[in-house]
Design an enzyme around this catalytic site. Structure first.
Site, PDB file in Angstrom:
ATOM      1  N   GLY A  13       0.788  -1.228   0.000  1.00  0.00           N
ATOM      2  CA  GLY A  13       0.000   0.000   0.000  1.00  0.00           C
ATOM      3  C   GLY A  13       0.815   1.270   0.000  1.00  0.00           C
ATOM      4  O   GLY A  13       0.275   2.360   0.244  1.00  0.00           O
ATOM      5  N   LYS A  16       3.936   1.895  -4.743  1.00  0.00           N
ATOM      6  CA  LYS A  16       4.995   1.528  -5.691  1.00  0.00           C
ATOM      7  C   LYS A  16       4.458   1.178  -7.068  1.00  0.00           C
ATOM      8  O   LYS A  16       5.179   1.328  -8.054  1.00  0.00           O
ATOM      9  CB  LYS A  16       5.847   0.392  -5.139  1.00  0.00           C
ATOM     10  N   THR A  17       3.207   0.725  -7.167  1.00  0.00           N
ATOM     11  CA  THR A  17       2.666   0.424  -8.489  1.00  0.00           C
ATOM     12  C   THR A  17       2.470   1.705  -9.296  1.00  0.00           C
ATOM     13  O   THR A  17       2.793   1.763 -10.487  1.00  0.00           O
ATOM     14  CB  THR A  17       1.345  -0.346  -8.379  1.00  0.00           C
ATOM     15  N   VAL A  18       1.966   2.735  -8.656  1.00  0.00           N
ATOM     16  CA  VAL A  18       1.806   4.019  -9.341  1.00  0.00           C
ATOM     17  C   VAL A  18       3.180   4.568  -9.729  1.00  0.00           C
ATOM     18  O   VAL A  18       3.376   5.045 -10.849  1.00  0.00           O
ATOM     19  CB  VAL A  18       1.043   5.018  -8.456  1.00  0.00           C
ATOM     20  N   LYS A  33       5.481  -7.667 -13.662  1.00  0.00           N
ATOM     21  CA  LYS A  33       5.135  -8.035 -12.290  1.00  0.00           C
ATOM     22  C   LYS A  33       5.201  -9.557 -12.227  1.00  0.00           C
ATOM     23  O   LYS A  33       4.315 -10.248 -12.725  1.00  0.00           O
ATOM     24  CB  LYS A  33       3.724  -7.543 -11.969  1.00  0.00           C
TER      25      LYS A  33
END
Length: 211
Positions: A13, A16-18, A33
């Site tokens: 949360g 890191k994906t953004v 991924k």
């Protein structure tokens, strides 16, 4: 030289994906991924496809797609799947590759292997994403120590959240690391606002100095 970078976080949360979407887009590279846990909602690869601006073929398929939104080791057990390290060999591509881990460094893939063990095998430069909220100093310094204990190269810290200057400075000084930049929480979060924030907040040439 082709750049390969691993993006991980101090925990789940963090954002890191953004960040991965933003840096993959700026590097005009590929995204991978290796292990996705949880398929009911938008997956991380789908977030990347929506925000990065990369062509569809630049978002590579996951090695493992696990149904339950749990730690990969448990999600794999529920699905009756054994995660094999050999399946997590990173692809060799002619352009930059951004690889995103799952959660934090110590996330288990099975009852013996953690993601950080795979990172150590790869030997690729790591970008550590850290929030700026209370508690991040402890989590980030512990993550830095874990990486160094395994001789994993740490490119630097990407802070995510509102600016907290003393916290960021404390992590950089005590951790002996470089701050790559800071990505604020974006409202609205779109491909355009993300790209603008990445350009404003990060030195892409510095990040491109990976492997």
């Amino acid at each position: 030289m082709t750049k390969r970078l691993v993006v991980t976080g101090t925990g789940t949360g963090i954002g890191k994906t953004v960040f991965s979407a933003g840096i993959a887009g700026l590097l005009d590279g590929f995204y991978w991924k290796p292990v996705q846990s949880g398929l009911d909602e938008e997956t991380d690869s789908e977030v990347i496809a929506r925000l990065s601006g990369l062509p569809a073929g630049r978002v590579l398929p996951e090695a493992y797609r696990l149904k339950s939104p749990l730690s990969p080791h448990r999600s794999a057990e529920i699905d009756g799947v054994a995660i094999e390290a050999a399946d997590l060999a990173f692809p060799v591509l002619p352009t930059p590759l951004v690889i995103e881990g799952a959660g934090g460094l110590m996330v288990p893939l099975d009852r013996q292997t953690m993601f950080i063990d795979i990172f150590a095998q790869w030997g690729l430069p790591v970008i550590l994403c850290a929030g700026t909220a209370l508690g991040t100093i402890n989590h980030t310094l512990l993550s830095i120590e874990a990486l160094r204990a395994r001789s994993i190269p740490l490119l630097g810290i990407a802070f995510i959240g509102e600016e907290v200057a003393d916290t960021q400075r404390t992590i950089v000084e005590l951790g002996g690391v470089q701050q790559l930049g800071r990505l604020p929480h974006l409202h609205p979060l779109t491909g355009e606002t993300l790209r603008d924030a990445m350009v404003a907040g990060f030195d892409v040439a510095l990040i491109a100095g990976g492997e």
